[in-house]
Design a protein around this motif. Structure first.
Motif, mmCIF file in Angstrom:
data_model
loop_
_atom_site.group_PDB
_atom_site.id
_atom_site.type_symbol
_atom_site.label_atom_id
_atom_site.label_comp_id
_atom_site.label_asym_id
_atom_site.label_seq_id
_atom_site.Cartn_x
_atom_site.Cartn_y
_atom_site.Cartn_z
ATOM 1 N N ILE A 17 0.834 -1.205 0.000
ATOM 2 C CA ILE A 17 0.000 0.000 0.000
ATOM 3 C C ILE A 17 0.868 1.253 0.000
ATOM 4 C CG2 ILE A 17 -1.653 1.329 1.372
ATOM 5 C CD1 ILE A 17 -2.769 -1.405 2.337
ATOM 6 N N ALA A 18 1.887 1.268 0.857
ATOM 7 C CA ALA A 18 2.764 2.439 0.941
ATOM 8 C C ALA A 18 3.482 2.684 -0.384
ATOM 9 C CB ALA A 18 3.771 2.249 2.069
ATOM 10 N N ASN A 19 3.931 1.623 -1.044
ATOM 11 C CA ASN A 19 4.578 1.772 -2.350
ATOM 12 C C ASN A 19 3.600 2.312 -3.388
ATOM 13 O OD1 ASN A 19 7.138 0.933 -1.594
ATOM 14 N ND2 ASN A 19 6.799 -1.205 -2.161
ATOM 15 N N PHE A 20 2.373 1.830 -3.352
ATOM 16 C CA PHE A 20 1.356 2.296 -4.302
ATOM 17 C C PHE A 20 1.122 3.797 -4.130
ATOM 18 C CE2 PHE A 20 -2.965 3.144 -5.710
ATOM 19 C CZ PHE A 20 -3.026 2.463 -6.919
ATOM 20 N N VAL A 21 1.058 4.250 -2.892
ATOM 21 C CA VAL A 21 0.856 5.675 -2.621
ATOM 22 C C VAL A 21 2.011 6.494 -3.181
ATOM 23 C CG1 VAL A 21 0.755 7.395 -0.768
ATOM 24 C CG2 VAL A 21 -0.608 5.299 -0.608
ATOM 25 N N LYS A 22 3.237 6.037 -2.979
ATOM 26 C CA LYS A 22 4.408 6.758 -3.478
ATOM 27 C C LYS A 22 4.480 6.726 -5.005
ATOM 28 C CE LYS A 22 6.508 8.069 0.342
ATOM 29 N NZ LYS A 22 6.749 9.506 0.662
ATOM 30 N N GLU A 23 4.233 5.568 -5.589
ATOM 31 C CA GLU A 23 4.363 5.415 -7.039
ATOM 32 C C GLU A 23 3.335 6.238 -7.810
ATOM 33 O OE1 GLU A 23 6.070 0.855 -6.550
ATOM 34 O OE2 GLU A 23 4.017 1.211 -7.262
ATOM 35 N N HIS A 24 2.209 6.537 -7.176
ATOM 36 C CA HIS A 24 1.174 7.330 -7.839
ATOM 37 C C HIS A 24 1.124 8.764 -7.305
ATOM 38 C CE1 HIS A 24 -0.059 3.229 -8.910
ATOM 39 N NE2 HIS A 24 -0.625 3.789 -9.962
ATOM 40 N N ASN A 25 2.170 9.153 -6.576
ATOM 41 C CA ASN A 25 2.309 10.536 -6.094
ATOM 42 C C ASN A 25 1.057 11.023 -5.369
ATOM 43 O OD1 ASN A 25 4.962 10.909 -7.289
ATOM 44 N ND2 ASN A 25 3.904 10.990 -9.273
ATOM 45 N N ILE A 26 0.536 10.183 -4.493
ATOM 46 C CA ILE A 26 -0.669 10.533 -3.737
ATOM 47 C C ILE A 26 -0.242 11.313 -2.497
ATOM 48 C CG2 ILE A 26 -2.699 9.636 -2.544
ATOM 49 C CD1 ILE A 26 -2.572 7.199 -4.414
#
Length: 420
Positions: free
Chosen positions: A307-316
Motif C-alpha cells: 500500500i505504501a509503495n502504491f501511494v508513493k508510485e502514484h504521487n498521492i
C-alpha cells in the motif's frame, strides 16, 4: 396484522446515515412485522409543506428494521422528519439531518471508537454537543464478542448498542457512519475464520445506515466510500477478509483480501486525482513497529508496504488516515512511518478514543504526540476534525477533547492543492 402502534413500539431509531448532497437514509426498528411505514420530511421544523417517502412494510426477515431513502434533496439543507406508522404520525420518532455540500465547503465532524461502559456522560454524547456534520465510529460499537453463527445474537447486540442513551441522542441529531472492528464483528482479534462472519454481515446490513457496499460476496465485507463537501472518505473492512494474526508475515498474508485491496487501490488512485483531500478510515493503526503476531498493520507489514509503495508510485500527496482500536489519543505527522521502498515522509495519521470504555491503551507508534486518558477516573474522549479549504491548500485541524470539551491534543496539517 395491522394495528395502530403507539410511540413506545418504536424499538430503535431514528438513525440517519448514507448522506450525500442530495439524499439520506433513515433507519427505524418497530416491534411487529406487517406494519406500513413511511417517513414524512420537510425543510420546515413544524413539518409544514411536507413530503413523504415510499411506503415500507416491516418483515421479520429483517428483524422489523426499515431503511427509508430520502431522495432529490437540496444540498446544504437541514431536513426534519418523523415516522408515520399505519397512518399515525409519531412525535417520538422525530429527527433531523443536514445534507452535504456539492462544493468544497469547509466542514467538521467528530469521530472515535469503543462504546462499552454506559457512563453517565460518554465521549459520543459530548461530541454531538458540537456543530458537526456527522459522527464517524471507527469500530467497537459494542463489545459482544460473538463467536457463534447466530444472527439473533448479532441483531440483539446492535439493538442494545443503538438503544444506548448517547446513541439514541446522536441518532436524532447527526448522521452516523460506522465501520466495524473486532469486538462488534466477532470475538476479540477476530478475522475471516470467525464462526459468525456471514451473520455479522447480514446484521450490519439490516441495522446500520451505510453507503454502497462493494463486496461481491452476499453478506460479506462492508468496505465502502463516500464524499463530503469534496473530501473523499474510504472505509476499509479489516476484519472479515483478514488472515489470522499468527500466520507468517509474507506476501501470502493479507488483512484486506485480494478483492478489497484491488478496490482500495483503485479508490486511492481515482479519488486522489479528483478531490483535494482523501481520508482513509483504517480500524487498526497503520503506524506500528513490525511484529508478526500483531493485530495492527504491524503484523501485516508486507501488505502495508504494498500500500505504501502504491501511494508513493502514484504521487498521492493528499491522503491521511483515521484509525481506531486503541483506547488513547495520538497522531503521527508523517515522520518515521514511511513503510515504502522510497524516500520521503509517511502518512498523517490520527486516533482518538475511548468514547466510553474504562480501559485505556496506547497501540501502534511511533507517534509524534500521545495522550493516554486517565483510566482511574474513567476519562472518556472524542476526536474532532475540521477540514478548511482555501485556494491553494486544504488544512486539516485535529483536536481531541474530554467530555467537558477540554482540549487534550491538537495538530494542524496542510495539504497543497495540486488538482488542475
Amino acid at each position: 396484522m395491522n394495528i395502530c402502534l403507539c410511540a413506545q413500539y418504536i424499538e430503535v431509531g431514528p438513525f440517519s446515515g448514507a448522506v450525500s448532497d442530495s439524499s439520506a437514509v433513515i433507519v427505524y426498528k418497530v416491534s411487529l412485522p406487517g406494519q406500513k411505514c413511511r417517513v414524512e420530511y420537510s425543510k420546515d421544523s413544524l413539518l409544514r409543506k411536507s413530503e413523504f417517502s415510499e411506503v415500507h412494510t416491516t418483515t421479520g426477515k429483517n428483524a422489523n428494521y426499515i431503511k427509508v431513502a430520502l431522495k432529490t434533496l437540496e444540498p446544504e439543507t437541514k431536513y426534519f422528519y418523523r415516522l408515520e406508522l399505519n397512518g399515525e404520525k409519531l412525535e417520538r420518532s422525530r429527527g433531523h439531518v443536514r445534507t452535504f455540500s456539492d462544493t468544497s465547503k469547509s466542514f467538521r465532524f467528530a469521530f472515535g471508537n469503543s462504546l462499552k461502559s454506559e457512563s453517565k456522560r460518554s465521549g459520543l454524547r459530548a461530541a454531538v454537543d458540537n456543530d458537526i456534520l456527522f459522527f464517524l465510529n471507527t469500530g467497537d460499537l459494542h463489545y459482544s464478542d460473538i463467536d457463534v453463527a447466530d444472527i439473533g445474537l448479532f441483531r440483539n447486540a446492535y439493538q442494545n448498542a443503538l438503544m444506548r442513551k448517547d446513541m439514541s441522542y446522536m441518532g436524532k441529531m447527526v448522521p452516523l457512519t460506522f465501520i466495524w472492528d473486532d469486538h462488534d464483528f466477532g470475538p476479540n482479534n477476530s478475522d475471516k475464520t470467525a464462526p459468525g462472519r456471514m451473520e455479522s454481515g447480514k446484521a450490519y446490513r439490516e441495522c446500520i445506515p451505510h453507503y454502497s457496499l462493494m463486496s461481491t460476496e452476499k453478506n460479506g465485507a462492508i468496505y465502502q466510500s463516500f464524499t463530503v463537501n469534496n473530501t473523499h472518505f474510504i472505509l476499509t473492512d479489516l476484519r472479515s477478509t483478514r488472515d489470522q494474526n499468527s500466520k507468517p508475515d509474507n506476501e501470502n498474508k493479507t488483512m484486506m483480501g485480494k478483492e478489497q485491496l484491488t478496490w482500495f487501490k483503485r479508490e486511492l488512485k481515482e479519488s486522489s486525482l479528483k478531490y483535494p483531500l482523501v481520508i482513509w478510515v483504517s480500524s487498526v493503526p497503520f503506524t506500528a513497529e513490525k511484529r508478526n503476531d500483531s493485530d495492527s498493520w504491524a503484523g501485516f507489514s508486507y501488505e502495508r508496504r504494498v500500500i505504501a509503495n502504491f501511494v508513493k508510485e502514484h504521487n498521492i500527496d493528499n491522503l491521511m488516515i483515521i484509525s481506531g482500536d486503541a483506547h488513547g489519543i495520538s497522531y503521527n505527522i508523517g515522520k518515521e512511518n514511511n513503510y515504502s521502498d522510497y524516500e520521503g515522509e509517511g502518512l498523517f495519521e490520527i486516533l482518538a478514543a475511548p468514547l466510553d470504555n474504562w480501559a485505556t491503551s496506547i497501540k501502534g507508534g511511533p507517534w509524534t504526540e500521545v495522550y493516554k486518558p486517565e483510566a482511574e477516573r474513567g476519562q472518556m474522549v472524542y476526536g474532532m476534525v475540521e477540514v478548511d479549504y482555501s485556494e491553494d491548500k486544504t488544512t486539516v485541524r485535529f483536536g481531541a477533547f474530554d467530555t467537558e470539551h477540554h482540549k487534550l491534543i491538537h495538530v494542524e496539517k496542510r495539504f497543497e492543492n495540486i488538482l488542475e
